[in-house]
Design a protein around this motif. Structure first.
Motif, mmCIF file in Angstrom:
data_model
loop_
_atom_site.group_PDB
_atom_site.id
_atom_site.type_symbol
_atom_site.label_atom_id
_atom_site.label_comp_id
_atom_site.label_asym_id
_atom_site.label_seq_id
_atom_site.Cartn_x
_atom_site.Cartn_y
_atom_site.Cartn_z
ATOM 1 N N ILE A 380 10.156 58.201 32.286
ATOM 2 C CA ILE A 380 10.030 60.141 33.063
ATOM 3 C C ILE A 380 11.576 60.729 33.015
ATOM 4 N N LEU A 381 11.722 61.762 32.090
ATOM 5 C CA LEU A 381 12.833 62.362 31.888
ATOM 6 C C LEU A 381 12.229 63.581 33.058
ATOM 7 N N PHE A 382 13.513 63.913 33.098
ATOM 8 C CA PHE A 382 13.397 65.034 34.805
ATOM 9 C C PHE A 382 14.314 65.557 35.235
ATOM 10 N N ASP A 383 14.766 66.991 36.124
ATOM 11 C CA ASP A 383 15.571 67.956 36.093
ATOM 12 C C ASP A 383 16.594 66.892 36.304
ATOM 13 N N GLY A 384 18.212 66.966 35.859
ATOM 14 C CA GLY A 384 18.868 66.349 36.428
ATOM 15 C C GLY A 384 19.161 65.140 35.771
ATOM 16 N N ALA A 385 18.307 64.284 35.138
ATOM 17 C CA ALA A 385 18.427 62.977 34.729
ATOM 18 C C ALA A 385 19.615 62.844 33.157
ATOM 19 N N GLN A 386 20.080 61.957 33.306
ATOM 20 C CA GLN A 386 21.318 61.485 31.979
ATOM 21 C C GLN A 386 20.456 61.341 31.379
ATOM 22 N N TRP A 387 20.858 61.969 29.905
ATOM 23 C CA TRP A 387 20.575 61.833 28.951
ATOM 24 C C TRP A 387 20.555 61.863 27.476
ATOM 25 N N LYS A 388 20.754 62.279 26.354
ATOM 26 C CA LYS A 388 21.400 61.705 25.810
ATOM 27 C C LYS A 388 22.520 63.245 25.293
ATOM 28 N N PRO A 389 23.291 62.300 24.418
ATOM 29 C CA PRO A 389 24.235 64.020 23.938
ATOM 30 C C PRO A 389 23.247 64.764 23.195
ATOM 31 N N ASP A 446 13.467 55.645 21.975
ATOM 32 C CA ASP A 446 15.071 54.766 21.516
ATOM 33 C C ASP A 446 16.671 55.113 22.524
ATOM 34 N N PRO A 447 16.653 54.537 22.857
ATOM 35 C CA PRO A 447 17.981 55.810 24.300
ATOM 36 C C PRO A 447 19.446 55.669 23.088
ATOM 37 N N ASP A 448 18.859 55.130 22.033
ATOM 38 C CA ASP A 448 20.321 55.241 21.273
ATOM 39 C C ASP A 448 20.871 56.071 21.004
ATOM 40 N N PRO A 449 22.369 56.227 21.200
ATOM 41 C CA PRO A 449 22.214 58.536 21.342
ATOM 42 C C PRO A 449 22.516 59.071 19.927
ATOM 43 N N THR A 450 22.082 58.272 18.637
ATOM 44 C CA THR A 450 22.777 58.848 17.785
ATOM 45 C C THR A 450 21.019 59.602 17.296
ATOM 46 N N LEU A 451 20.069 58.781 17.760
ATOM 47 C CA LEU A 451 18.813 59.711 17.543
ATOM 48 C C LEU A 451 18.302 60.265 18.552
ATOM 49 N N ASP A 453 18.624 63.939 15.951
ATOM 50 C CA ASP A 453 18.356 64.564 14.924
ATOM 51 C C ASP A 453 16.383 65.026 15.100
ATOM 52 N N GLN A 454 15.728 65.776 15.426
ATOM 53 C CA GLN A 454 14.247 65.598 15.056
ATOM 54 C C GLN A 454 14.373 65.329 13.348
ATOM 55 N N ASN A 455 14.747 64.730 12.735
ATOM 56 C CA ASN A 455 14.938 64.526 11.130
ATOM 57 C C ASN A 455 14.873 63.101 11.455
ATOM 58 N N ILE A 456 15.000 62.344 12.600
ATOM 59 C CA ILE A 456 15.753 60.731 12.860
ATOM 60 C C ILE A 456 14.698 59.848 13.759
ATOM 61 N N ARG A 457 14.059 58.871 12.300
ATOM 62 C CA ARG A 457 13.259 58.409 13.434
ATOM 63 C C ARG A 457 13.293 57.306 13.975
ATOM 64 N N GLN A 458 12.399 56.317 14.340
ATOM 65 C CA GLN A 458 12.638 55.078 15.191
ATOM 66 C C GLN A 458 11.889 53.858 14.874
ATOM 67 N N GLU A 459 12.290 53.015 15.423
ATOM 68 C CA GLU A 459 11.347 52.167 15.102
ATOM 69 C C GLU A 459 11.278 51.079 16.349
ATOM 70 N N VAL A 460 10.500 51.658 16.993
ATOM 71 C CA VAL A 460 10.291 50.701 18.540
ATOM 72 C C VAL A 460 8.848 50.750 18.165
ATOM 73 N N PRO A 461 8.243 49.132 18.595
ATOM 74 C CA PRO A 461 7.109 49.350 18.293
ATOM 75 C C PRO A 461 6.124 49.514 19.751
ATOM 76 N N SER A 462 4.703 49.791 18.731
ATOM 77 C CA SER A 462 3.193 49.970 19.589
ATOM 78 C C SER A 462 2.467 49.358 20.309
ATOM 79 N N ILE A 463 2.869 49.168 21.798
ATOM 80 C CA ILE A 463 1.975 48.058 22.631
ATOM 81 C C ILE A 463 0.736 47.996 22.538
ATOM 82 N N GLN A 464 0.105 47.419 21.988
ATOM 83 C CA GLN A 464 -1.345 46.624 21.924
ATOM 84 C C GLN A 464 -1.990 45.702 23.200
ATOM 85 N N ILE A 465 -1.031 44.548 23.511
ATOM 86 C CA ILE A 465 -1.688 44.412 24.502
ATOM 87 C C ILE A 465 0.064 43.403 24.382
#
Length: 615
Positions: A380-389, A446-451, A453-465
């Motif tokens: 969860i991203l909540f108030d005060g949570a440290q996130w990306k630049p 993906d926690p990669d700080p370079t990801l 910009d809204q036009n940059i996509r990621q490659e994290v898979p969707s868990i089915q099982i």
């Protein structure tokens, strides 16, 4: 088939106008299409056909709207959900994603049937590859039928492709029991054919077939599908004239639980999976949080938990799951905050010592985001949570890269001005797409700080099982069979991995702890929607309004700040939990939505179908 029909129509036209048609012209093959016969006589083309069947797999949370938005876990930012408001009907089936919609799923089933029919006697010279493809198609057919079964109840089981020679395209719904048996049979066939096969990532495997079987059998043993139990809890189900379409009207329920337990244990005994489930005591909170992140990112050993995953590549613009950061990051990062965690979900995270969070506890209420289950910070991203630049337009306002979900004072405490957090609906960056609830999703991001910009996509898979689901299924079956110590042994292995203490309860209290543990561990993995239905806890879980948090930060006396940053030294924070309000979404429960309605068009096309109760 489409080009054949077009060619026939064209030739019929020529036959009227030009009686002396040239036979060579009539035999010309299209240059931009491949005939059905050619597909199955060529191994590469057959492989391409089989691969395309996988495109019907759900994106899950990585879609723009998580199925959890139709539960107490989350809210969808861009419109009401008719399922949540009990407004669905045969003419308004609500937000049914393509991967659950009747006709779309049957199209995938038909493709699997075509493949199995043609691979029965392969026309290319590689029987080993043909057997592997058959195993994949048995799995996918079982996967798609299970999608329909857990959404609608019993459905027509079709195991051969319909052709133009079929005199009648209407078919009745099979009973729930017949559907379970057919799916289990397909998955057993898949497991046999795929045993020992090394397949590319994202393909069906022996373990995937066995794990899906364990899920199917767990559902089959649950309250909703034990009709005597379901009737006692729901007048809508009790009055239905065809209860066999929804579950078991007779038989030994204990035997069903035993089958579910045995199926899960068979996967565990493969010894192919199990990320850090060998611990005898909790790890540190920091390690526990990282363990959980590794699990959902399928990285750094966490991939050992993934049994069946849907993968994405950034290069593919059409891969909706790769757009997950844009869809779900806060608006202060130019995201859409599409699926928003509710306060009910946040409150369900335990304290680090395993006790329940309680707003009536002053220590909890003054610091609600401190000392919580490590999975909370990973999800969860909540108030005060440290996130990306921040992106360049926000970096000067928030150089710390912290989530801002509140309204704060800046300037001097004696003469403050109001500052709206960058991730609120009053943000100076974007204000049309902010969270309504005061939270955003971190899980699967993906926690990669370079990801950023809204036009940059990621490659994290969707868990089915994943393997942890199998372990939870095993524990649930053990509890139902009275084997509580065995259940707790495995539940605590899951908890130790994330740094949480052991569960010690028994009886009804143990069941309650298990159900919460299952939701927290498999959050946003397409589980909650079905779990609260099969447990028949949906009236309580889904029958109230979504709750939100209102956060204010007031400068302490004598403090002066020019740029806002979360600080308990400078600020006194207050938190107010409220109902979202019926203007946004008027949530309520009706027993008819234990099962969803079959679309009216499907009912009109097939007069042998029986509609679900309440519609």
């Amino acid at each position: 088939m489409k080009y054949i029909f077009k060619s026939l129509s064209f030739c019929l036209f020529l036959g009227v106008t030009l009686i002396a048609c040239n036979s060579d012209f009539l035999n010309t093959k299209p240059l931009d299409k491949v005939s059905g016969g050619a597909v199955w006589s060529d191994q590469s083309l057959a492989e391409a056909f089989v691969t395309d069947v996988y495109n019907g797999i759900r994106d899950g949370i990585l879609d723009q709207m998580s199925l959890d938005c139709q539960t107490d876990n989350a809210l969808y930012s861009f419109g009401k959900q008719d399922v949540n408001e009990a407004n669905v009907s045969p003419s308004n089936t609500g937000t049914v994603k393509n991967t659950m919609e009747w006709g779309t799923v049957y199209a995938r089933i038909r493709a699997a049937n075509i493949a199995l029919a043609n691979l029965a006697k392969p026309q290319f010279d590689n029987a080993t590859v043909a057997d592997r493809m058959k195993g994949e198609m048995y799995f996918m057919r079982g996967y798609f039928y299970n999608q329909l079964l857990r959404y609608y109840g019993g459905v027509p089981i079709i195991k051969s492709p319909y052709t133009l020679d079929n005199p009648d395209f209407t078919i009745a719904r099979n009973t729930y029991e017949e559907c379970v048996n057919a799916i289990v049979s397909d998955l057993d066939s898949a497991a046999i054919l795929l045993k020992g096969k090394n397949l590319a990532a994202g393909r069906a495997t022996q373990g995937a077939a066995m794990a899906l079987k364990a899920r199917v059998l767990l559902y089959a043993a649950s309250d909703l599908h034990d009709i005597p139990t379901a009737k006692a809890k729901s007048s809508v189900i009790a009055s239905f004239s065809k209860p066999e379409l929804l579950g078991y009207v007779s038989g030994d329920r204990t035997a069903r639980w035993q089958k579910a337990k045995d199926a899960a244990k068979a996967v565990m005994d493969l010894n192919q999976y199990g990320y850090k489930l060998n611990l005898t005591a909790p790890v540190s909170p920091a390690e526990g949080q990282q363990n959980y992140i590794n699990l959902y990112l399928s990285r750094n050993g966490g991939e050992a938990d993934g049994i069946f995953l849907k993968y994405y590549i950034r290069a593919s613009f059409d891969d909706w799951g790769s757009w997950y950061p844009r869809n779900n990051m806060p608006n202060g990062y130019h995201g859409w905050t599409s699926s928003q965690p509710t306060q009910q979900l946040v409150d369900s995270y335990e304290m680090m010592d395993g006790t329940k969070f309680d707003w009536s506890n002053p220590a909890h209420a003054s610091s609600p985001y401190e000392n919580r289950d490590p999975r909370f910070y990973a999800s969860i991203l909540f108030d005060g949570a440290q996130w990306k630049p921040r992106t360049p337009d926000g970096a000067g306002i928030d150089p710390a890269g912290q989530i801002q979900m509140g309204e704060y004072e800046v300037g001097s405490s004696s003469s403050p001005t109001k500052f709206s957090g960058l991730d609120t609906r009053n943000s100076t960056i974007e204000n049309w797409n902010g969270t309504w609830t005061g939270y955003a999703i971190r899980k699967f991001m993906d926690p990669d700080p370079t990801l950023v910009d809204q036009n940059i996509r990621q490659e994290v898979p969707s868990i089915q099982i994943r393997f942890t689901e199998v372990v939870l299924n095993y524990a649930e079956a053990c509890m139902a069979l009275g084997q509580e110590e065995e259940a707790k042994t495995w539940l605590n292995k899951i908890r130790f991995r994330v740094g949480m203490p052991a569960i010690t309860e028994s009886g009804a209290a143990l069941v309650t702890r298990y159900q919460n543990e299952r939701n927290i561990e498999m959050l946003f993995e397409d589980q909650r929607f079905y779990d609260v239905r099969r447990w028949m806890t949906a009236p309580t879980a889904l029958g109230s309004q979504a709750k939100i948090i209102i956060i204010t930060g007031k400068l302490k006396p004598g403090k002066t700040v020019t740029t806002y940053k979360y600080s308990k030294e400078n600020y006194t924070y207050s938190y107010s939990v409220q109902d979202l309000g019926t203007g946004k979404e008027n949530r309520k429960w009706a027993d008819k939505i234990y099962f969803l309605p079959i679309n009216r068009d499907e009912m009109n096309r097939n007069n042998k179908l029986v509609q679900n109760p309440g519609y």
